[in-house]
Scaffold this motif. Sequence first.
Motif, PDB file in Angstrom:
ATOM      1  N   THR A 123       0.812  -1.224   0.000  1.00 59.90           N
ATOM      2  CA  THR A 123       0.000   0.000   0.000  1.00 59.90           C
ATOM      3  C   THR A 123       0.843   1.270   0.000  1.00 59.90           C
ATOM      4  N   THR A 124       2.141   1.123  -0.213  1.00 59.08           N
ATOM      5  CA  THR A 124       3.011   2.289  -0.405  1.00 59.08           C
ATOM      6  C   THR A 124       3.945   2.011  -1.568  1.00 59.08           C
ATOM      7  N   ALA A 125       4.445   3.069  -2.162  1.00 58.12           N
ATOM      8  CA  ALA A 125       5.467   2.990  -3.202  1.00 58.12           C
ATOM      9  C   ALA A 125       6.503   4.055  -2.887  1.00 58.12           C
ATOM     10  N   THR A 126       7.637   3.978  -3.535  1.00 57.66           N
ATOM     11  CA  THR A 126       8.670   4.998  -3.377  1.00 57.66           C
ATOM     12  C   THR A 126       8.921   5.641  -4.738  1.00 57.66           C
ATOM     13  N   ILE A 127       8.761   6.948  -4.796  1.00 59.47           N
ATOM     14  CA  ILE A 127       8.986   7.707  -6.015  1.00 59.47           C
ATOM     15  C   ILE A 127      10.034   8.775  -5.724  1.00 59.47           C
ATOM     16  N   LEU A 128      11.176   8.662  -6.383  1.00 62.64           N
ATOM     17  CA  LEU A 128      12.279   9.616  -6.188  1.00 62.64           C
ATOM     18  C   LEU A 128      12.630   9.734  -4.710  1.00 62.64           C
ATOM     19  N   GLY A 129      12.609   8.603  -4.004  1.00 62.09           N
ATOM     20  CA  GLY A 129      12.986   8.589  -2.598  1.00 62.09           C
ATOM     21  C   GLY A 129      11.889   8.979  -1.640  1.00 62.09           C
ATOM     22  N   ARG A 130      10.730   9.408  -2.132  1.00 60.97           N
ATOM     23  CA  ARG A 130       9.616   9.803  -1.264  1.00 60.97           C
ATOM     24  C   ARG A 130       8.607   8.665  -1.144  1.00 60.97           C
ATOM     25  N   THR A 131       8.097   8.463   0.057  1.00 58.37           N
ATOM     26  CA  THR A 131       7.055   7.460   0.277  1.00 58.37           C
ATOM     27  C   THR A 131       5.725   7.999  -0.237  1.00 58.37           C
ATOM     28  N   VAL A 132       5.056   7.192  -1.047  1.00 55.09           N
ATOM     29  CA  VAL A 132       3.764   7.570  -1.615  1.00 55.09           C
ATOM     30  C   VAL A 132       2.733   6.548  -1.150  1.00 55.09           C
ATOM     31  N   HIS A 133       1.636   7.012  -0.570  1.00 52.82           N
ATOM     32  CA  HIS A 133       0.600   6.136  -0.034  1.00 52.82           C
ATOM     33  C   HIS A 133      -0.440   5.851  -1.112  1.00 52.82           C
ATOM     34  N   LEU A 134      -0.806   4.577  -1.277  1.00 47.93           N
ATOM     35  CA  LEU A 134      -1.737   4.140  -2.306  1.00 47.93           C
ATOM     36  C   LEU A 134      -3.074   3.802  -1.668  1.00 47.93           C
ATOM     37  N   ILE A 135      -4.138   4.445  -2.144  1.00 51.82           N
ATOM     38  CA  ILE A 135      -5.457   4.296  -1.520  1.00 51.82           C
ATOM     39  C   ILE A 135      -6.476   3.885  -2.567  1.00 51.82           C
ATOM     40  N   GLY A 136      -7.105   2.725  -2.373  1.00 51.55           N
ATOM     41  CA  GLY A 136      -8.209   2.302  -3.218  1.00 51.55           C
ATOM     42  C   GLY A 136      -9.501   2.907  -2.718  1.00 51.55           C
TER      43      GLY A 136
END
Length: 429
Positions: A94-107
Amino acid sequence: MLDLDRLPLSRKQLRSIGRATARINLWHGSVRSGKTIASLLAFVIAVATAGPSGLIVIAGRSLQTIERNCLEPLQDPALFGPLARHIQHTRGATTATILGRTVHLIGAADARAEGRLRGLTAQLAYVDEATLMPEGFWVQLLARLSVPGARLFATTNPDSPRHWLKTGYIDRAAELNLRAWHFRLADNPSLSPEYVADLSAEYVGLWRRRMIDGAWCVAEGAIYDQWDEAEHVVDTLPELRRTWLGIDYGTTNPFAAILLGEGVDGRLYAAAEWRHDSKASHRQMTDAQYSAAVLRWLTEWRHPDAAADSPAGVTPEWTFIDPSAASFITQMWQDGAPGLARANNSVVDGIRSVSSLLAARRLLVHRSCTGLLEELPGYSWDPTATARGEDKPIKLADHSADALRYAVHSTAHEWRHLLTSRPHEDPPT
């Protein structure tokens, strides 16, 4: 790391990326028009320049659609070059890393998803397929973008002109801190003429106007407005090389089963139908009785144009059942029904699949399917739902139509090629 000049972007894509500085930035228009690539690039640039405060969020209909529509393209070196190495995600996380930043994924499949936003403070958000989001989720997400300079990036295909996103936001762009860009197929110069022709063949009527022309247009009148009994009804069937079964379950309402077959001529056929209407017969049936009756029908069914001494019986590869009929599915499983599966009950997408086949004259109906032939001409959009900005059929006299939709849409991956290939011969009449 990100050289836009090296990417195959159109002038409109580049312009939208450079100007995506409003609080709400929205790309809308036809499928494969380049809006997703442009919006993702704008979002990644915003991630690269964002400050440390506030969360970063990607929202979509489900985690799977976020992975397919957002993360997989970002991880494709052919699309994003060296940038792709800086997008990390483990499937199902439920998270990804984009350019070193944590990105939260929400359905956000329904209104309950709004609760997942409670209490968070966000600085950036990306929304995939915005018209599929519950309005409450969208409103709550905007409220959570409270960091100074916070921005939302979103893409969508067009929907009803009365949809809340159109009336409440796009039409009010001049009043809001919102920029919107409308994309058409012509705005994606990388598409070949052959692909555009194939894509156009997959959409007809309402969906062609929305998905190909990029128009926000209303659903009105007959759902299958391309239906023509003179063209779509046949008295004979070719040899069927594959068969599937669609079942719409009913107790007080009619129960309907449609046998769908792929003919050797490269067309699909609603080849046979079994129905029971408890109101007409004044006799309700139990799950066990329905199951026994359907299996007996399949065992006794004989191709109407087969030789007299040919064996009876047909075994569908899959039996797709109304997903709400849990007890009946269990009964069919206990009785040994072949290839049981819950039908894909995406109503609008399923209607689109049937419409595409009818328009291409790749779906024909045998005259023995009397219930289906009675329902298809009157199958209509619900004007009350249309007034609310929703596409919904009137729930009346639709049981065989639903059974057909279950079988057709649940096997879309099996027959999609038929829309862009020539039939082997004229259909039987």
